[in-house]
Scaffold this motif. Structure first.
Motif, PDB file in Angstrom:
ATOM      1  N   PRO A  40       0.847  -1.324   0.039  1.00 27.76           N
ATOM      2  CA  PRO A  40       0.022   0.086  -0.141  1.00 27.76           C
ATOM      3  C   PRO A  40       0.912   1.122   0.067  1.00 27.76           C
ATOM      4  O   PRO A  40       1.783   1.344   0.729  1.00 27.76           O
ATOM      5  CB  PRO A  40      -0.894   0.010   1.276  1.00 27.76           C
ATOM      6  CG  PRO A  40       0.031  -1.065   2.240  1.00 27.76           C
ATOM      7  CD  PRO A  40       0.796  -1.949   1.350  1.00 27.76           C
ATOM      8  N   THR A  41       0.598   2.217  -0.971  1.00 21.83           N
ATOM      9  CA  THR A  41       1.504   3.310  -1.072  1.00 21.83           C
ATOM     10  C   THR A  41       1.005   4.495   0.011  1.00 21.83           C
ATOM     11  O   THR A  41      -0.116   4.621   0.143  1.00 21.83           O
ATOM     12  CB  THR A  41       1.413   3.836  -2.465  1.00 21.83           C
ATOM     13  OG1 THR A  41       0.106   4.415  -2.796  1.00 21.83           O
ATOM     14  CG2 THR A  41       1.737   2.942  -3.410  1.00 21.83           C
ATOM     15  N   GLY A 404       6.619  13.838   5.493  1.00 23.44           N
ATOM     16  CA  GLY A 404       5.676  13.507   4.645  1.00 23.44           C
ATOM     17  C   GLY A 404       5.745  12.299   4.327  1.00 23.44           C
ATOM     18  O   GLY A 404       6.427  11.501   4.308  1.00 23.44           O
ATOM     19  N   GLY A 405       4.697  11.910   3.257  1.00 24.27           N
ATOM     20  CA  GLY A 405       4.564  10.554   2.310  1.00 24.27           C
ATOM     21  C   GLY A 405       4.494   9.464   3.383  1.00 24.27           C
ATOM     22  O   GLY A 405       5.107   8.422   2.968  1.00 24.27           O
ATOM     23  N   TYR A 439      11.388   3.487  -1.467  1.00 25.94           N
ATOM     24  CA  TYR A 439      10.614   2.906  -2.469  1.00 25.94           C
ATOM     25  C   TYR A 439       9.395   2.237  -1.975  1.00 25.94           C
ATOM     26  O   TYR A 439       8.505   2.044  -2.440  1.00 25.94           O
ATOM     27  CB  TYR A 439      11.824   1.631  -2.900  1.00 25.94           C
ATOM     28  CG  TYR A 439      12.724   2.085  -3.642  1.00 25.94           C
ATOM     29  CD1 TYR A 439      12.621   3.033  -4.881  1.00 25.94           C
ATOM     30  CD2 TYR A 439      14.012   1.684  -3.472  1.00 25.94           C
ATOM     31  CE1 TYR A 439      13.855   3.447  -5.495  1.00 25.94           C
ATOM     32  CE2 TYR A 439      15.097   2.132  -4.278  1.00 25.94           C
ATOM     33  CZ  TYR A 439      15.034   3.012  -5.362  1.00 25.94           C
ATOM     34  OH  TYR A 439      16.078   3.247  -6.071  1.00 25.94           O
ATOM     35  N   HIS A 440       9.568   1.724  -0.506  1.00 27.48           N
ATOM     36  CA  HIS A 440       8.237   1.222   0.122  1.00 27.48           C
ATOM     37  C   HIS A 440       7.182   2.121   0.198  1.00 27.48           C
ATOM     38  O   HIS A 440       5.892   1.836   0.116  1.00 27.48           O
ATOM     39  CB  HIS A 440       8.865   0.767   1.486  1.00 27.48           C
ATOM     40  CG  HIS A 440       7.592   0.118   2.215  1.00 27.48           C
ATOM     41  ND1 HIS A 440       7.262  -1.245   2.172  1.00 27.48           N
ATOM     42  CD2 HIS A 440       6.666   0.594   3.181  1.00 27.48           C
ATOM     43  CE1 HIS A 440       6.482  -1.536   3.040  1.00 27.48           C
ATOM     44  NE2 HIS A 440       5.852  -0.209   3.585  1.00 27.48           N
ATOM     45  N   LEU A 442       6.519   4.506  -1.762  1.00 26.19           N
ATOM     46  CA  LEU A 442       5.986   4.617  -2.948  1.00 26.19           C
ATOM     47  C   LEU A 442       5.308   3.127  -3.738  1.00 26.19           C
ATOM     48  O   LEU A 442       5.131   3.322  -4.994  1.00 26.19           O
ATOM     49  CB  LEU A 442       7.075   4.870  -4.154  1.00 26.19           C
ATOM     50  CG  LEU A 442       7.581   6.273  -3.793  1.00 26.19           C
ATOM     51  CD1 LEU A 442       8.860   6.526  -4.711  1.00 26.19           C
ATOM     52  CD2 LEU A 442       6.783   7.193  -4.472  1.00 26.19           C
ATOM     53  N   GLY A 443       5.394   2.266  -2.840  1.00 27.22           N
ATOM     54  CA  GLY A 443       4.934   0.925  -3.339  1.00 27.22           C
ATOM     55  C   GLY A 443       6.097  -0.021  -4.328  1.00 27.22           C
ATOM     56  O   GLY A 443       5.350  -0.875  -5.015  1.00 27.22           O
ATOM     57  N   ILE A 444       7.068   0.231  -4.277  1.00 35.16           N
ATOM     58  CA  ILE A 444       8.091  -0.448  -5.025  1.00 35.16           C
ATOM     59  C   ILE A 444       8.779  -1.493  -4.161  1.00 35.16           C
ATOM     60  O   ILE A 444       9.302  -1.283  -3.327  1.00 35.16           O
ATOM     61  CB  ILE A 444       9.147   0.516  -5.624  1.00 35.16           C
ATOM     62  CG1 ILE A 444       8.555   1.605  -6.574  1.00 35.16           C
ATOM     63  CG2 ILE A 444      10.169  -0.255  -6.438  1.00 35.16           C
ATOM     64  CD1 ILE A 444       9.606   2.696  -6.883  1.00 35.16           C
ATOM     65  N   PRO A 445       8.370  -2.750  -4.667  1.00 32.37           N
ATOM     66  CA  PRO A 445       8.790  -3.917  -3.740  1.00 32.37           C
ATOM     67  C   PRO A 445      10.368  -4.028  -3.684  1.00 32.37           C
ATOM     68  O   PRO A 445      11.287  -3.611  -4.703  1.00 32.37           O
ATOM     69  CB  PRO A 445       8.493  -5.139  -4.490  1.00 32.37           C
ATOM     70  CG  PRO A 445       8.073  -4.558  -5.900  1.00 32.37           C
ATOM     71  CD  PRO A 445       7.817  -3.179  -5.674  1.00 32.37           C
ATOM     72  N   PRO A 446      10.889  -4.733  -2.625  1.00 31.35           N
ATOM     73  CA  PRO A 446      12.431  -4.819  -2.589  1.00 31.35           C
ATOM     74  C   PRO A 446      13.167  -5.720  -3.475  1.00 31.35           C
ATOM     75  O   PRO A 446      14.219  -5.853  -3.768  1.00 31.35           O
ATOM     76  CB  PRO A 446      12.601  -5.244  -1.139  1.00 31.35           C
ATOM     77  CG  PRO A 446      11.239  -5.865  -0.770  1.00 31.35           C
ATOM     78  CD  PRO A 446      10.429  -5.062  -1.418  1.00 31.35           C
ATOM     79  N   ASP A 447      12.086  -6.672  -4.098  1.00 33.29           N
ATOM     80  CA  ASP A 447      12.753  -7.613  -4.974  1.00 33.29           C
ATOM     81  C   ASP A 447      12.644  -7.137  -6.638  1.00 33.29           C
ATOM     82  O   ASP A 447      12.858  -8.072  -7.452  1.00 33.29           O
ATOM     83  CB  ASP A 447      12.019  -8.933  -4.991  1.00 33.29           C
ATOM     84  CG  ASP A 447      10.356  -8.837  -5.114  1.00 33.29           C
ATOM     85  OD1 ASP A 447       9.938  -7.584  -5.478  1.00 33.29           O
ATOM     86  OD2 ASP A 447       9.825 -10.016  -5.042  1.00 33.29           O
TER      87      ASP A 447
END
Length: 475
Positions: A40-41, A404-405, A439-440, A442-447
């Motif tokens: 979830p972003t 923020g964010g 990245y997390h 923004l919803g970008i996964p670690p893999d």
């Protein structure tokens, strides 16, 4: 100690990597990479405010005992050359000169335990490369910048606004070629590289034809540029993917040229009262431009104080005097940016980071348990004001601000020792965790990875970057 590397070695290897990357085909999505992120972003955009040159933590966001200048004092006495001031957080103090940022710390998190990498002999641009890409230089390919990964994985919020914008850095001063080494999308393709605005006061010039050139003539120049590219090393050695990516980047720039959003780059459109609040110079106006671009749907923006050797935060002499001016440059605009984003509701979905490649100390070069070759002569007894300040490069305790964010509000993470060496003693955090936490959000996964040179290439080295949940409002 790691092998010492010269600036020449750095350039030779990064140039070879650029040629190697040029010939690559389209990066293949790795088998380990998530097809669709289920994270979830909490953020849509990122602004990095980069204090290039080495911002001393003990002189800014993590002050220690104040030691006023006196002729004949011992260098080892000096911990902070400014008195402390209170912030909005009870019991948390900043260094004098940062009164405005102190008033907005209830809106973000103060990290006092960032540890920069051990890269051997300290070179600013090598550490800046590491901070912006998460990879230690040199690499066999051109490694994408943090902003390029975000541009690639998230795409533009507004198709007209470039997804990665860099404000304030010129390549005509100092170590220009070394700086170019990490201002790149690398194997991801030119369309995800930085849209460069060296001078924010001339931002509109970046999105319109030069004075005296009409649009028809500009189109002719654009065709000529295509012809020149075809005859360049990119045209000769570049892969079809790289050529197509370059073409798309040019088409994006042309689309912006003809759009109403181009007015966002024109700071003269800003009310004078607001303009004056930000106008501390190029950095302050860069913060104002960043605010305007976020309003128009920018995805990732860097605003830098600009790295130029022996200027700005690169305090090899006159540290105390120089820092007075640097604080005047950053204090009001950073605070105003946070206030304006908060008031407009944009801060809720925008991560704002204030950081530097490493810190400084009067006595220690590197870190206490891994000292490296001294580059600055600091006398044991200080007789002259020019030697009063933080001159050497220190990597074991640096301050980072995040707002923020989805970042916690009114929070302090980590701690450094109150006495020299003022190193991290609680909750150390390194660049891979900083990147993966962004990245997390923004919803970008670690893999997330691409197959490059027949091996997976991740957003963080080997995909080992861990989210630091202690920075997030919701784990």
């Amino acid at each position: 100690m790691k092998t010492l590397q010269t600036r020449r070695d750095f350039l030779k290897k990064t140039s070879a990597a650029a040629m190697a990357t040029m010939g690559m085909g389209a990066p293949l999505a790795g088998l380990l990479s998530s097809c669709e992120s289920k994270i979830p972003t909490t953020a849509d955009s990122v602004i990095l405010l980069f204090m290039a040159g080495g911002m001393a933590h003990t002189e800014t966001f993590d002050p220690k005992k104040f030691t006023p200048f006196r002729k004949g004092m011992e260098a080892k006495e000096v911990l902070s050359t400014f008195p402390s001031i209170p912030t909005k957080l009870d019991g948390i103090f900043f260094s004098e000169g940062l009164e405005n940022i102190a008033t907005v710390m209830d809106k973000g998190t103060l990290i006092r335990s960032y540890q920069a990498a051990d890269l051997g002999h300290i070179l600013h641009t090598r550490h800046q490369y590491h901070f912006h890409t998460c990879y230690e230089p040199p690499q066999s390919v051109v490694v994408p910048h943090l902003g390029s990964w975000i541009a690639k994985e998230k795409g533009p919020l507004n198709p007209v606004i470039p997804p990665f914008i860099n404000i304030g850095q010129r390549f005509t001063v100092g170590e220009g070629e070394e700086l170019k080494a990490f201002h790149s999308a690398g194997f991801l393709g030119s369309e995800f590289g930085p849209f460069l605005i060296p001078d924010p006061s001339a931002g509109l010039e970046a999105v319109r034809p030069p004075v005296g050139m009409d649009y028809k003539r500009f189109e002719g120049r654009n065709q000529l540029y295509n012809d020149l590219i075809a005859a360049s090393p990119m045209g000769e050695f570049g892969s079809d993917y790289q050529k197509e990516s370059l073409k798309r980047s040019m088409e994006q720039a042309y689309m912006l040229l003809n759009s109403p959003e181009a007015k966002a780059f024109d700071l003269s459109q800003e009310p004078k009262e607001t303009y004056d609040l930000y106008n501390t110079g190029r950095f302050g106006l860069g913060c104002l431009l960043a605010k305007r671009l976020i309003d128009q749907g920018a995805r990732y923006i860097t605003v830098t104080t600009e790295y130029e050797p022996f200027f700005g935060w690169d305090t090899h002499d006159n540290g105390h005097t120089r820092l007075k001016d640097m604080k005047k440059m950053i204090d009001a605009p950073i605070a105003q940016l946070i206030k304006d984003l908060d008031q407009s509701g944009k801060l809720e979905r925008t991560v704002v980071i204030v950081a530097s490649e490493f810190s400084r100390d009067m006595l220690t070069e590197g870190r206490p348990d891994l000292k490296v070759q001294d580059q600055v002569e600091v006398p044991d007894i200080i007789e002259d004001m020019k030697n009063y300040g933080m001159h050497r490069h220190f990597t074991d305790g640096c301050s980072v601000l995040m707002f923020g964010g989805g970042i916690k509000r009114g929070h302090v993470f980590g701690k450094t020792a109150d006495e020299r060496p003022c190193k991290t003693i609680e909750n150390p955090i390194k660049i891979d965790s900083i990147h993966q936490t962004i990245y997390h959000a923004l919803g970008i996964p670690p893999d997330k990875n691409y197959e490059i040179e027949k091996r997976p290439f991740y957003t963080t080295p080997d995909g080992h970057g861990k989210v630091e949940y202690g920075l997030l409002a919701k784990a």
